[in-house]
Design an enzyme around this catalytic site. Sequence first.
Site, PDB file in Angstrom:
ATOM      1  N   HIS A  58     -19.619  10.324  32.361  1.00 26.63           N
ATOM      2  CA  HIS A  58     -18.232  10.129  31.918  1.00 26.63           C
ATOM      3  C   HIS A  58     -18.263   9.491  30.522  1.00 26.63           C
ATOM      4  O   HIS A  58     -18.655   8.338  30.371  1.00 26.63           O
ATOM      5  CB  HIS A  58     -17.464   9.232  32.898  1.00 26.63           C
ATOM      6  N   LEU A  59     -17.881  10.275  29.522  1.00 24.65           N
ATOM      7  CA  LEU A  59     -17.869   9.774  28.145  1.00 24.65           C
ATOM      8  C   LEU A  59     -16.499   9.253  27.719  1.00 24.65           C
ATOM      9  O   LEU A  59     -16.366   8.657  26.646  1.00 24.65           O
ATOM     10  CB  LEU A  59     -18.337  10.878  27.184  1.00 24.65           C
ATOM     11  N   ARG A  60     -15.466   9.502  28.551  1.00 24.16           N
ATOM     12  CA  ARG A  60     -14.122   8.897  28.428  1.00 24.16           C
ATOM     13  C   ARG A  60     -13.297   9.354  27.223  1.00 24.16           C
ATOM     14  O   ARG A  60     -12.101   9.065  27.165  1.00 24.16           O
ATOM     15  CB  ARG A  60     -14.227   7.366  28.401  1.00 24.16           C
ATOM     16  N   HIS A 230     -22.917  13.559  43.468  1.00 24.16           N
ATOM     17  CA  HIS A 230     -23.239  12.230  44.033  1.00 24.16           C
ATOM     18  C   HIS A 230     -23.248  12.171  45.568  1.00 24.16           C
ATOM     19  O   HIS A 230     -22.524  11.405  46.193  1.00 24.16           O
ATOM     20  CB  HIS A 230     -22.304  11.152  43.467  1.00 24.16           C
ATOM     21  N   ASN A 276     -17.421   5.022  43.625  1.00 22.70           N
ATOM     22  CA  ASN A 276     -16.998   6.186  44.387  1.00 22.70           C
ATOM     23  C   ASN A 276     -18.024   7.303  44.198  1.00 22.70           C
ATOM     24  O   ASN A 276     -18.226   7.751  43.070  1.00 22.70           O
ATOM     25  CB  ASN A 276     -15.616   6.647  43.893  1.00 22.70           C
ATOM     26  N   ASP A 303     -23.810   9.653  37.077  1.00 25.19           N
ATOM     27  CA  ASP A 303     -22.390   9.325  37.285  1.00 25.19           C
ATOM     28  C   ASP A 303     -22.022   8.091  36.453  1.00 25.19           C
ATOM     29  O   ASP A 303     -21.307   7.205  36.905  1.00 25.19           O
ATOM     30  CB  ASP A 303     -22.066   9.110  38.761  1.00 25.19           C
ATOM     31  N   HIS A 307     -16.299   1.204  32.309  1.00 26.46           N
ATOM     32  CA  HIS A 307     -14.961   0.618  32.413  1.00 26.46           C
ATOM     33  C   HIS A 307     -14.891  -0.630  31.539  1.00 26.46           C
ATOM     34  O   HIS A 307     -15.865  -1.388  31.459  1.00 26.46           O
ATOM     35  CB  HIS A 307     -14.635   0.224  33.854  1.00 26.46           C
TER      36      HIS A 307
END
Length: 428
Positions: A58-60, A230, A276, A303, A307
């Site tokens: 996740h590179l956001r 995952h 998650n 994954d 944050h």
Amino acid sequence: MSKILIRGAKVLGGEPQDVLIDGETIAAVGTGLDAADATVVEAAGQVLLPGLVDLHTHLREPGREDSETVLTGTRAAAIGGFTAVHAMANTFPVADTAGVVEQVWRLGKESGYCDVQPVGAVTVGLEGKQLAELGAMHDSAAGVKVFSDDGKCVDDAVIMRRALEYVKAFDGVVAQHAQEPRLTEGAQMNEGVVSAELGLGGWPAVAEESIIARDVLLAAHVGSRVHICHLSTAGSVEIVRWAKSKGWNVTAEVTPHHLLLTDELVRSYNPVYKVNPPLRTEADVLALREALADGTIDCVATDHAPHPHEDKDCEWAAAAMGMVGLETALSVVQQTMVETGLLDWAGVADRMSLRPAAIGRLDGHGRPVAAGEPANLTLVDPAYRGAVDPAGFASRSRNTPYEGRELPGRVTHTFLRGRATVVDGKLA
């Protein structure tokens, strides 16, 4: 580009050899190699691997640049030994059109620290109601081949079937986040003894397993490729093992944290352990390790879920789910798989480079360390031991579950097409 001579490295953990890089390509592999005009990297005792490939990052960017950007995320990837990452679609706006995936792809080209392959959303806005522009994303400059609503499950069986049918046309794959939404409403952690004692809403293993069972059957029915994101339970392992025994086109990944950490850590109520799918039991962890070793689980995927501080430094129930993982993944795999005797370094190369590149149909990555191949390489010092200090992370976020924990191994050099992105453990 200049020549680089890596001297005395254990290629895939084998006997020491020299590797000569000329421009973007491996020119020679052997002993006693010499190149008068080459930059020499002394690599005695170190292991040389093909550049690592992450199927799940996740590179956001766009939209949550407060937690990560393509630049900071690819820097973290390079530090972790990765030369390519697949960027998940749950951005703002969602990567559900050719325009957004091309934006992410171009940002990856500009960052230069590793290749970025965008993952396209399966459904518009990740809402699970209408198929996104799968064909347009595939035909775009980004050349998308992996599609996922990760963060959410494609829970509608008809939508999932249609997606599997659609991607067959261009040998794409649907990567499913297996989580039955009704079974996980209000869930905060793994359902079991610990959740009962803590009084936290439980997340049953069957919520994952039921979706996997359905989707392997759907993939077999339409003759398409499905990839399980995952995977986290012993039951899920058995379903994937059964599907593979049938010869169905099913692949699966496991995260480093699910290979090491258990739900016992949630007793601390530290939201750094909220993720998650949730951390499971010791029995699940051991089953996942065995499945990765025997090939039932195809690959390790981080994954990596950054944050900002305020989304994790709060009470458990309000905290975001996810952990950063790019900079610690190889160390966790060394501890859980290599030092336990479950995998050798050639096995690590297979599970962290060759197989993820093959699943993502990623050209130029996951290739052998041999003359004529692209010089995407990772040099790791397996003898290193050190405590994890997130203050030194290249990632913009610090939400690691390993802070203060001693982990083995350190990436000393990463090469992307012959160019050093990491030298002596620091960004080039």
